[in-house]
Design a protein around this motif. Structure first.
Motif, PDB file in Angstrom:
ATOM      1  N   TYR A 165      10.841   8.093  48.338  1.00  0.00           N
ATOM      2  CA  TYR A 165      12.331   8.033  47.664  1.00  0.00           C
ATOM      3  C   TYR A 165      12.259   6.608  46.983  1.00  0.00           C
ATOM      4  O   TYR A 165      11.890   5.681  47.177  1.00  0.00           O
ATOM      5  N   ALA A 168      16.386   8.146  52.789  1.00  0.00           N
ATOM      6  CA  ALA A 168      16.398   9.342  52.504  1.00  0.00           C
ATOM      7  C   ALA A 168      17.462   9.141  51.320  1.00  0.00           C
ATOM      8  O   ALA A 168      18.571   8.428  51.454  1.00  0.00           O
ATOM      9  N   PRO A 169      17.263   9.658  50.039  1.00  0.00           N
ATOM     10  CA  PRO A 169      18.599   9.765  49.059  1.00  0.00           C
ATOM     11  C   PRO A 169      19.856  10.419  49.451  1.00  0.00           C
ATOM     12  O   PRO A 169      19.744  11.223  50.316  1.00  0.00           O
ATOM     13  N   ARG A 212      22.065  12.614  49.478  1.00  0.00           N
ATOM     14  CA  ARG A 212      22.290  14.063  48.609  1.00  0.00           C
ATOM     15  C   ARG A 212      23.867  14.443  48.550  1.00  0.00           C
ATOM     16  O   ARG A 212      23.995  15.624  48.114  1.00  0.00           O
ATOM     17  N   TYR A 239      20.370   9.992  42.958  1.00  0.00           N
ATOM     18  CA  TYR A 239      18.819  10.264  42.440  1.00  0.00           C
ATOM     19  C   TYR A 239      18.318  11.717  42.739  1.00  0.00           C
ATOM     20  O   TYR A 239      18.291  12.152  43.768  1.00  0.00           O
ATOM     21  N   ASP A 250      16.309  14.756  43.230  1.00  0.00           N
ATOM     22  CA  ASP A 250      15.065  15.041  44.130  1.00  0.00           C
ATOM     23  C   ASP A 250      13.636  15.100  43.035  1.00  0.00           C
ATOM     24  O   ASP A 250      12.627  14.851  43.519  1.00  0.00           O
ATOM     25  N   SER A 251      13.834  16.022  42.014  1.00  0.00           N
ATOM     26  CA  SER A 251      12.941  16.158  41.047  1.00  0.00           C
ATOM     27  C   SER A 251      12.326  14.842  40.331  1.00  0.00           C
ATOM     28  O   SER A 251      11.303  15.020  39.853  1.00  0.00           O
ATOM     29  N   GLN A 256      11.878  11.872  41.896  1.00  0.00           N
ATOM     30  CA  GLN A 256      11.338  11.012  43.030  1.00  0.00           C
ATOM     31  C   GLN A 256      10.370   9.962  42.744  1.00  0.00           C
ATOM     32  O   GLN A 256      10.225   8.721  43.101  1.00  0.00           O
TER      33      GLN A 256
END
Length: 238
Positions: A7, A25-26, A28, A168, A170-171, A173
Motif C-alpha cells: 500500500y 490497508a487503503p 476503500r 488511493y 488500488d490500480s 498502488q
C-alpha cells in the motif's frame, strides 16, 4: 510469514504531498475525487476558485529574479577586491537574501521591502568577524527574526490523511513519488488557486489537487502599528 507492504498512501511532509509506502490497508470507503469541487474551475494543472481574478496569481516563484526581486550577486574582476570589507558584506547580504527564499515565496514584494527597510541597515553595521559561511548562517537567523517582527508566514491547520482523507486507487498502488504544488492562500486562510509544479501521475496529481482544496491555513499576517492584518500569500511545496 513476512508481511509484504504493497500500500502507498498520501501524506503531507513539510508542505510536500508525498505518496509513500506503508503496510496499512487503503481506505476503500473514501471515493476517489479527481475533479474540482463546486465553485472551482481548472485549466491543465491549474485549479482556482471561479470568483478569483487570476491576474498575477500563477507566478513563477522559482528564483528571486523570477519573483521580480532585483538582487544581483556581487562579482569582482580583481580577486584582490574580493576581500575588501564592503565587497564581502555585499556578497554576504546577497547570500542571506537567497537563503530566505522560502519566506520570499510567501509574499515577494512585502518580504523584499521589509528586508531592505529593516535587515539591510542592520547587516551594514554588523561586524564581519567570522568566515563568510558562518556569517551567512548567523545573519540568516538574525534576518529571519527581524522579518518575523513584521510578517508571519501562513501555517497549515489541517493534516492530509488525518483531517482530510486522501483516497488511493488500488490500480496505482505501485506508484510512489512527491507532488510539488504551489498554493495561493486568501486572507481567510483558504486555498484560492493551486498549481502542480512537479507531478507524479495524472490521477495522483488530481487527487492531490482535490485534497488541497479542502486544506486550511492560518493566513499570513503583516504586523504594523500594533495591528496584525491578514494578507494573501503563496506557499510552495518543495
Amino acid at each position: 510469514m513476512q508481511q509484504r507492504c504493497l500500500y502507498y498512501g498520501a501524506v503531507l511532509l513539510g508542505g510536500l504531498i508525498a505518496f509513500v509506502g506503508g503496510c496499512a490497508a487503503p481506505d476503500r470507503g473514501v471515493p476517489v475525487q479527481t475533479t474540482p469541487p463546486p465553485g472551482w474551475v481548472e485549466e491543465g494543472s491549474r485549479w482556482w476558485r471561479a470568483d478569483l481574478d487570476t491576474t498575477g496569481i500563477f507566478r513563477n516563484l522559482a528564483t528571486l529574479e523570477a519573483m521580480g526581486v532585483r538582487a544581483k550577486p556581487v562579482f569582482v574582476a580583481d580577486p584582490r577586491q574580493a576581500s575588501q570589507p564592503e565587497v564581502l558584506r555585499d556578497q554576504v547580504i546577497h547570500a542571506v537574501r537567497q537563503s530566505l527564499m522560502p519566506l520570499y515565496r510567501n509574499q515577494p514584494a512585502f518580504i523584499d521591502s521589509l528586508f531592505e527597510q529593516y535587515v539591510v541597515p542592520r547587516l551594514r553595521k554588523a561586524p564581519l568577524d567570522a568566515e563568510p559561511t558562518a556569517l551567512i548562517g548567523r545573519f540568516k537567523r538574525e534576518a529571519y527574526q527581524i522579518l518575523r517582527q513584521h510578517f508571519l508566514e501562513p501555517r497549515t491547520l489541517l493534516k492530509l490523511g488525518q483531517d482530510i482523507p486522501v483516497p488511493y486507487p488500488d490500480s496505482l498502488q505501485e506508484v510512489q513519488g512527491k507532488v510539488r504544488m504551489q498554493v495561493y492562500i486568501d486572507e481567510e486562510g483558504r486555498p484560492a488557486a493551486i498549481e502542480v509544479i512537479d507531478g507524479v501521475h495524472p490521477v495522483l496529481d488530481r487527487i492531490a489537487l482535490r485534497a488541497l482544496t479542502d486544506m486550511r491555513w492560518q493566513p499570513a499576517y503583516l504586523l504594523r502599528g500594533g495591528k496584525s492584518d491578514p494578507i494573501p500569500s503563496w506557499t510552495r511545496f518543495s
